[in-house]
Design a protein around this motif. Structure first.
Motif, PDB file in Angstrom:
ATOM      1  N   HIS A  73      -3.867 -10.989  -2.324  1.00  0.00           N
ATOM      2  CA  HIS A  73      -2.986 -11.175  -3.556  1.00  0.00           C
ATOM      3  C   HIS A  73      -3.082 -12.612  -4.236  1.00  0.00           C
ATOM      4  O   HIS A  73      -2.979 -13.449  -3.561  1.00  0.00           O
ATOM      5  CB  HIS A  73      -1.512 -10.735  -3.097  1.00  0.00           C
ATOM      6  CG  HIS A  73      -0.731 -10.346  -4.236  1.00  0.00           C
ATOM      7  ND1 HIS A  73       0.205  -9.317  -4.423  1.00  0.00           N
ATOM      8  CD2 HIS A  73      -1.015 -10.684  -5.698  1.00  0.00           C
ATOM      9  CE1 HIS A  73       0.806  -9.257  -5.516  1.00  0.00           C
ATOM     10  NE2 HIS A  73       0.153  -9.896  -6.248  1.00  0.00           N
ATOM     11  N   ARG A  90      -9.633  -5.607  -8.756  1.00  0.00           N
ATOM     12  CA  ARG A  90      -9.328  -4.299  -8.381  1.00  0.00           C
ATOM     13  C   ARG A  90     -10.739  -3.835  -7.831  1.00  0.00           C
ATOM     14  O   ARG A  90     -10.359  -2.746  -7.143  1.00  0.00           O
ATOM     15  CB  ARG A  90      -8.937  -3.747  -9.732  1.00  0.00           C
ATOM     16  CG  ARG A  90      -8.541  -2.281  -9.693  1.00  0.00           C
ATOM     17  CD  ARG A  90      -8.097  -1.494 -10.993  1.00  0.00           C
ATOM     18  NE  ARG A  90      -6.570  -1.982 -11.062  1.00  0.00           N
ATOM     19  CZ  ARG A  90      -6.441  -2.670 -12.202  1.00  0.00           C
ATOM     20  NH1 ARG A  90      -7.419  -3.297 -13.090  1.00  0.00           N
ATOM     21  NH2 ARG A  90      -5.194  -3.079 -12.449  1.00  0.00           N
ATOM     22  N   ARG A 135      -5.188  -7.867  -5.826  1.00  0.00           N
ATOM     23  CA  ARG A 135      -4.231  -7.700  -6.886  1.00  0.00           C
ATOM     24  C   ARG A 135      -3.979  -9.206  -7.314  1.00  0.00           C
ATOM     25  O   ARG A 135      -4.250 -10.154  -6.855  1.00  0.00           O
ATOM     26  CB  ARG A 135      -2.996  -7.201  -5.952  1.00  0.00           C
ATOM     27  CG  ARG A 135      -3.043  -5.863  -5.534  1.00  0.00           C
ATOM     28  CD  ARG A 135      -1.522  -5.521  -5.103  1.00  0.00           C
ATOM     29  NE  ARG A 135      -1.029  -5.948  -4.112  1.00  0.00           N
ATOM     30  CZ  ARG A 135       0.149  -5.689  -3.412  1.00  0.00           C
ATOM     31  NH1 ARG A 135       0.969  -4.723  -4.009  1.00  0.00           N
ATOM     32  NH2 ARG A 135       0.683  -6.452  -2.415  1.00  0.00           N
ATOM     33  N   THR A 166      -1.066 -11.123 -10.099  1.00  0.00           N
ATOM     34  CA  THR A 166       0.187 -11.012 -10.879  1.00  0.00           C
ATOM     35  C   THR A 166       0.335 -12.374 -11.462  1.00  0.00           C
ATOM     36  O   THR A 166       0.011 -13.337 -10.899  1.00  0.00           O
ATOM     37  CB  THR A 166       1.408 -10.991  -9.840  1.00  0.00           C
ATOM     38  OG1 THR A 166       1.139  -9.834  -9.065  1.00  0.00           O
ATOM     39  CG2 THR A 166       2.703 -10.925 -10.429  1.00  0.00           C
ATOM     40  N   ALA A 194       5.281  -5.529  -3.098  1.00  0.00           N
ATOM     41  CA  ALA A 194       4.986  -4.095  -3.591  1.00  0.00           C
ATOM     42  C   ALA A 194       4.182  -3.257  -2.873  1.00  0.00           C
ATOM     43  O   ALA A 194       3.133  -3.987  -1.857  1.00  0.00           O
ATOM     44  CB  ALA A 194       4.495  -4.233  -5.002  1.00  0.00           C
ATOM     45  N   ASP A 195       4.193  -1.914  -2.547  1.00  0.00           N
ATOM     46  CA  ASP A 195       3.268  -1.250  -1.811  1.00  0.00           C
ATOM     47  C   ASP A 195       1.630  -1.544  -2.466  1.00  0.00           C
ATOM     48  O   ASP A 195       1.266  -1.649  -3.453  1.00  0.00           O
ATOM     49  CB  ASP A 195       3.368   0.105  -2.225  1.00  0.00           C
ATOM     50  CG  ASP A 195       2.591   1.297  -1.144  1.00  0.00           C
ATOM     51  OD1 ASP A 195       1.539   1.360  -1.322  1.00  0.00           O
ATOM     52  OD2 ASP A 195       3.508   1.689  -0.135  1.00  0.00           O
ATOM     53  N   ARG A 253      -0.634   0.120  -3.023  1.00  0.00           N
ATOM     54  CA  ARG A 253      -1.310   0.783  -3.936  1.00  0.00           C
ATOM     55  C   ARG A 253      -0.727   0.406  -5.557  1.00  0.00           C
ATOM     56  O   ARG A 253      -1.325   0.733  -6.219  1.00  0.00           O
ATOM     57  CB  ARG A 253      -0.742   2.339  -3.931  1.00  0.00           C
ATOM     58  CG  ARG A 253       0.804   2.573  -4.164  1.00  0.00           C
ATOM     59  CD  ARG A 253       0.916   4.062  -3.970  1.00  0.00           C
ATOM     60  NE  ARG A 253       2.359   4.294  -3.910  1.00  0.00           N
ATOM     61  CZ  ARG A 253       3.323   4.305  -2.878  1.00  0.00           C
ATOM     62  NH1 ARG A 253       2.763   4.305  -1.662  1.00  0.00           N
ATOM     63  NH2 ARG A 253       4.686   4.336  -3.028  1.00  0.00           N
ATOM     64  N   ALA A 254       0.134  -0.614  -5.385  1.00  0.00           N
ATOM     65  CA  ALA A 254       0.764  -1.010  -6.575  1.00  0.00           C
ATOM     66  C   ALA A 254       0.509  -2.279  -7.043  1.00  0.00           C
ATOM     67  O   ALA A 254       0.714  -3.184  -6.197  1.00  0.00           O
ATOM     68  CB  ALA A 254       2.367  -0.798  -6.887  1.00  0.00           C
ATOM     69  N   ASN A 255       0.153  -2.754  -8.337  1.00  0.00           N
ATOM     70  CA  ASN A 255       0.081  -4.207  -8.651  1.00  0.00           C
ATOM     71  C   ASN A 255       1.049  -4.373  -9.749  1.00  0.00           C
ATOM     72  O   ASN A 255       0.857  -3.832 -10.772  1.00  0.00           O
ATOM     73  CB  ASN A 255      -1.638  -4.465  -9.135  1.00  0.00           C
ATOM     74  CG  ASN A 255      -1.734  -5.881  -9.541  1.00  0.00           C
ATOM     75  OD1 ASN A 255      -1.165  -6.724  -8.996  1.00  0.00           O
ATOM     76  ND2 ASN A 255      -2.420  -6.239 -10.495  1.00  0.00           N
ATOM     77  N   VAL A 256       1.924  -5.347  -9.262  1.00  0.00           N
ATOM     78  CA  VAL A 256       2.718  -5.861 -10.394  1.00  0.00           C
ATOM     79  C   VAL A 256       2.203  -6.955 -11.174  1.00  0.00           C
ATOM     80  O   VAL A 256       1.959  -7.956 -10.499  1.00  0.00           O
ATOM     81  CB  VAL A 256       4.287  -6.461  -9.524  1.00  0.00           C
ATOM     82  CG1 VAL A 256       5.134  -6.838 -10.523  1.00  0.00           C
ATOM     83  CG2 VAL A 256       4.791  -5.251  -8.482  1.00  0.00           C
ATOM     84  N   GLN A 257       1.560  -6.681 -12.357  1.00  0.00           N
ATOM     85  CA  GLN A 257       0.579  -7.286 -12.920  1.00  0.00           C
ATOM     86  C   GLN A 257       1.284  -8.608 -13.576  1.00  0.00           C
ATOM     87  O   GLN A 257       0.663  -9.668 -14.006  1.00  0.00           O
ATOM     88  CB  GLN A 257      -0.310  -6.734 -13.794  1.00  0.00           C
ATOM     89  CG  GLN A 257      -1.435  -7.389 -14.353  1.00  0.00           C
ATOM     90  CD  GLN A 257      -2.601  -6.210 -14.586  1.00  0.00           C
ATOM     91  OE1 GLN A 257      -2.961  -5.209 -14.012  1.00  0.00           O
ATOM     92  NE2 GLN A 257      -3.298  -6.810 -15.906  1.00  0.00           N
TER      93      GLN A 257
END
Length: 225
Positions: free
Chosen positions: A131, A168, A173, A175, A210-211, A213-217
């Motif tokens: 990340h 990706r 990820r 952010t 975040a899980d 599977r999720a990207n808090v962008q």
């Protein structure tokens, strides 16, 4: 179970130091990168040798960033996340009143420093499917009369979105953390009624948590007043 490892630039004070504190509280190992060795050593003493490593260096020097990141990866067996947080501002705003020498240093830190951090981080994050976090700004999403600082943060937001697409491809990820005005040493005078560094650090840890599977962008954090 080995701790996850987070490398932070601009870690000696403000948002970077507070992020280190909160990350350690949540079980991360932190690598602290900044120019001020004394401040980094003091922060390691506060956090504990088993939780933090002082890695002094200049974010405008790609070689120094790569060396520090490699040393941190060696300590921890890899790097799970990198927070490109180092940044600076200007003493004079606008174009006509601006100081070209200050502009050059601003771009070296706010633009090239981000690029060097990302360049150094990418091999480690590819390996860990890790990340990347960048400190943007609310100023990077609005037009401010003649602001060169704001323009550097527009770069961060644009590059961060591009990086999210690139990362990706290997399961990583990216952010962008975008604060409004924060009461940090960035300003000559205190701003006690504005956001505090811990407010932004909580957003960093939220994105990291975040899980997979999720990207808090992008995260925008604005003061109420």
């Amino acid at each position: 179970m080995a701790k996850k490892a987070l490398f932070i630039t601009g870690a000696s004070s403000g948002i970077g130091a507070e992020t280190a504190r909160q990350a350690v509280a949540e079980g991360w190992q932190v690598g602290l990168f900044a120019r001020s060795k004394d401040k980094l050593d003091a922060l390691v003493s506060e956090l504990g040798d088993g939780n933090a490593a002082a890695l002094p260096g200049d974010v405008t020097d790609l070689g120094e960033v790569q060396k520090a990141m490699a040393a941190f990866a060696e300590i921890n067996g890899g790097i799970d996340a990198v927070f490109a947080n180092a940044g600076t501002g200007l003493s004079a705003g606008g174009t006509d009143a601006g100081d070209p020498e200050e502009w050059e240093m601003l771009i070296r830190i706010n633009v090239m420093g981000v690029l060097w951090t990302v360049k150094a981080a990418m091999p480690h994050l590819k390996e860990s499917k890790g990340h990347l976090l960048l400190t943007g700004s609310a100023a990077g999403r609005r037009h401010i009369k003649g602001s060169v600082y704001s323009a550097t943060k527009w770069f961060v937001h644009g590059y961060g979105g591009n990086l999210a697409e690139e990362m990706r491809e290997f399961g990583g990820r990216c952010t962008v953390i975008a604060p409004g005005m924060v009461d940090t040493p960035f300003f000559d005078e205190g701003k006690p009624d504005k956001l505090q560094p811990e407010d932004i650090a909580r957003s960093v840890l939220f994105a990291l948590g975040a899980d997979p599977r999720a990207n808090v962008q992008e995260v925008f954090v604005m003061p109420v007043n």
